[in-house]
Design a protein around this motif. Sequence first.
Motif, PDB file in Angstrom:
ATOM      1  N   UNK A  46      74.422  34.689  35.021  1.00  0.00           N
ATOM      2  CA  UNK A  46      74.102  32.976  34.866  1.00  0.00           C
ATOM      3  C   UNK A  46      72.902  32.775  34.111  1.00  0.00           C
ATOM      4  N   UNK A  47      72.005  34.152  34.452  1.00  0.00           N
ATOM      5  CA  UNK A  47      70.632  34.332  33.510  1.00  0.00           C
ATOM      6  C   UNK A  47      70.809  34.313  32.316  1.00  0.00           C
ATOM      7  N   UNK A  48      71.846  35.284  31.909  1.00  0.00           N
ATOM      8  CA  UNK A  48      72.287  35.239  30.321  1.00  0.00           C
ATOM      9  C   UNK A  48      72.577  33.902  29.793  1.00  0.00           C
ATOM     10  N   UNK A  49      73.245  33.293  30.521  1.00  0.00           N
ATOM     11  CA  UNK A  49      73.900  31.933  30.163  1.00  0.00           C
ATOM     12  C   UNK A  49      72.715  30.875  29.874  1.00  0.00           C
ATOM     13  N   UNK A  50      71.681  30.924  30.749  1.00  0.00           N
ATOM     14  CA  UNK A  50      70.611  29.908  30.613  1.00  0.00           C
ATOM     15  C   UNK A  50      69.937  30.408  29.294  1.00  0.00           C
ATOM     16  N   UNK A  51      69.768  31.669  29.189  1.00  0.00           N
ATOM     17  CA  UNK A  51      68.991  32.152  28.006  1.00  0.00           C
ATOM     18  C   UNK A  51      69.746  32.034  26.631  1.00  0.00           C
ATOM     19  N   UNK A  66      67.633  21.811  25.334  1.00  0.00           N
ATOM     20  CA  UNK A  66      66.696  22.807  25.498  1.00  0.00           C
ATOM     21  C   UNK A  66      65.765  22.304  26.459  1.00  0.00           C
ATOM     22  N   UNK A  67      64.947  21.062  26.103  1.00  0.00           N
ATOM     23  CA  UNK A  67      64.272  20.469  26.786  1.00  0.00           C
ATOM     24  C   UNK A  67      64.547  19.884  28.130  1.00  0.00           C
ATOM     25  N   UNK A  68      65.881  19.667  28.269  1.00  0.00           N
ATOM     26  CA  UNK A  68      66.425  19.153  29.453  1.00  0.00           C
ATOM     27  C   UNK A  68      66.853  20.468  30.359  1.00  0.00           C
ATOM     28  N   UNK A  69      66.589  21.778  29.749  1.00  0.00           N
ATOM     29  CA  UNK A  69      66.797  22.918  30.649  1.00  0.00           C
ATOM     30  C   UNK A  69      68.333  23.252  30.422  1.00  0.00           C
ATOM     31  N   UNK A  70      68.993  22.902  29.464  1.00  0.00           N
ATOM     32  CA  UNK A  70      70.406  23.002  29.094  1.00  0.00           C
ATOM     33  C   UNK A  70      70.812  23.743  27.926  1.00  0.00           C
ATOM     34  N   UNK A  71      72.005  24.194  28.169  1.00  0.00           N
ATOM     35  CA  UNK A  71      72.669  24.784  26.767  1.00  0.00           C
ATOM     36  C   UNK A  71      73.449  23.650  25.955  1.00  0.00           C
ATOM     37  N   UNK A  72      73.583  23.928  24.553  1.00  0.00           N
ATOM     38  CA  UNK A  72      74.223  23.242  23.856  1.00  0.00           C
ATOM     39  C   UNK A  72      75.410  23.729  23.224  1.00  0.00           C
ATOM     40  N   UNK A  73      76.633  23.113  23.540  1.00  0.00           N
ATOM     41  CA  UNK A  73      77.971  23.711  23.171  1.00  0.00           C
ATOM     42  C   UNK A  73      78.515  22.951  22.065  1.00  0.00           C
ATOM     43  N   UNK A  74      78.535  23.074  20.980  1.00  0.00           N
ATOM     44  CA  UNK A  74      78.974  22.206  19.687  1.00  0.00           C
ATOM     45  C   UNK A  74      80.168  22.579  19.249  1.00  0.00           C
ATOM     46  N   UNK A  75      81.046  21.272  18.847  1.00  0.00           N
ATOM     47  CA  UNK A  75      82.451  21.553  18.734  1.00  0.00           C
ATOM     48  C   UNK A  75      82.814  21.561  17.366  1.00  0.00           C
ATOM     49  N   UNK A  76      83.789  22.275  17.044  1.00  0.00           N
ATOM     50  CA  UNK A  76      84.506  22.556  15.847  1.00  0.00           C
ATOM     51  C   UNK A  76      85.905  22.224  15.986  1.00  0.00           C
TER      52      UNK A  76
END
Length: 433
Positions: A35-40, A308-318
């Motif tokens: 989970x820590x890795x994921x947040x980073x 990132x400002x919302x403390x979130x990852x971004x998963x961008x689709x193709x």
Amino acid sequence: MRFRKIAGVVLISLISSMTMAQESYHPTPGNLEARQWFQDAKFGMFIHWGVYSVLGDGEWVMNNQHIDKKNYEKLPAFFNPIEFNAAEWVKTAKEAGMKYITITSKHHDGFCMWDTKLTDWNIVDRTPYGKDVLRQLADECHKQGIKLFFYYSQLDWYQNNYYPRGNTGHYSGRPEKGDWYAYLDYMDDQLTELLTNYGDIAGIWFDGWWDKKDADWRLDKTYSLIHKLQPSCLIGSNHHQAPKPGEDFQMFEKDLPGHNTTGFSGESEIGQLPLETCETMNHSWGFNLQDNNYKSTKDLVHYLVKAAGYNSNFLLNVGPMPNGKIQPEFVKTLGEIGKWMDQYGETVYGTRGGPVSPHSWGVTTVKGNKIFVHVLDLPDTNLLLPDFGKKVKKAYLYDDKTPVDFQQNKFGTTINIPRNKRKMYDTVVVMEI
């Protein structure tokens, strides 16, 4: 709580034990580390790819065009992605600055993109290509150091045992009978294949629960199975609700956490788990031949920074084309995002949402004693940040360390950003506290 009856027996005790099992979930140290890795990690590539790409009308084409099973079964004969190159895909993701890939192993049409032994409705048995693309991608991800997540649709428009029907998939021509629990067994057996035959898998990304909200999905059994097979594997579900016991991260579809512009997140109160938001590069998830509504590099950099400002990852689709290539328009934009991340990645990777909540001008992220002020849209030269309880020692532009004038008092901190120092996508000011 609603209770279903099977053969006249009320399953109260079973459902109670399921609830207790879910509530007793305690993540392992390895899971917490994941989970820590994921947040980073902050940035990942989403891939929607399947036989639906042949029709060039998105991944919902079977449902939207009312195609029945008999006709839909003709599609795999046309799916021969001889230009698929796993190394090229992973390289594209890495050069964009992405740290993980999430790919559709099975979408709502039920077609499996791996060599499953549980149905011949798969890429190996039904297509002229005849190769396991998940195997190739998993091997290449492990080789290049990219984490791999498998998207898995709980909803299935193809399997007869997905019965009673949910809110979608009513035009497939399936018989109006089936064994729901046999379908759930099938799903668990497929997940077992994915988690035992493809090496370390970073996570399972579920979708489709919303099709039958009141059904007994046996989430406790499925989630326990996943954590038993790979304790560090993260579980997330796109159910558009608050996190459920046994899940390890929370996702938001086409919205930043706390927003509901799409209507999907009405019940998605933000929990305490790591967060992820997903978005498309045009309007479509799967390949859509006529969707030219491409988002600009600036738009996507802004979305990444805001996430990132919302403390979130971004998963961008193709949505790769049926020949196995990622659209050149996508590759170009991803390369431009990657160049920006090469320069500004420190202000995103490993950060958490900053002490100043997101505003129309931008967001803040934080790492150690540094607050990164991401100025995305500021009509004036002065920016007033509300008081956040820390003394600012110095402030400077991230690019060249040029000092920035600032004043701090009981009302907050005012920083001055000259117009001639503004950047095209994002002007980053570093405040050391």
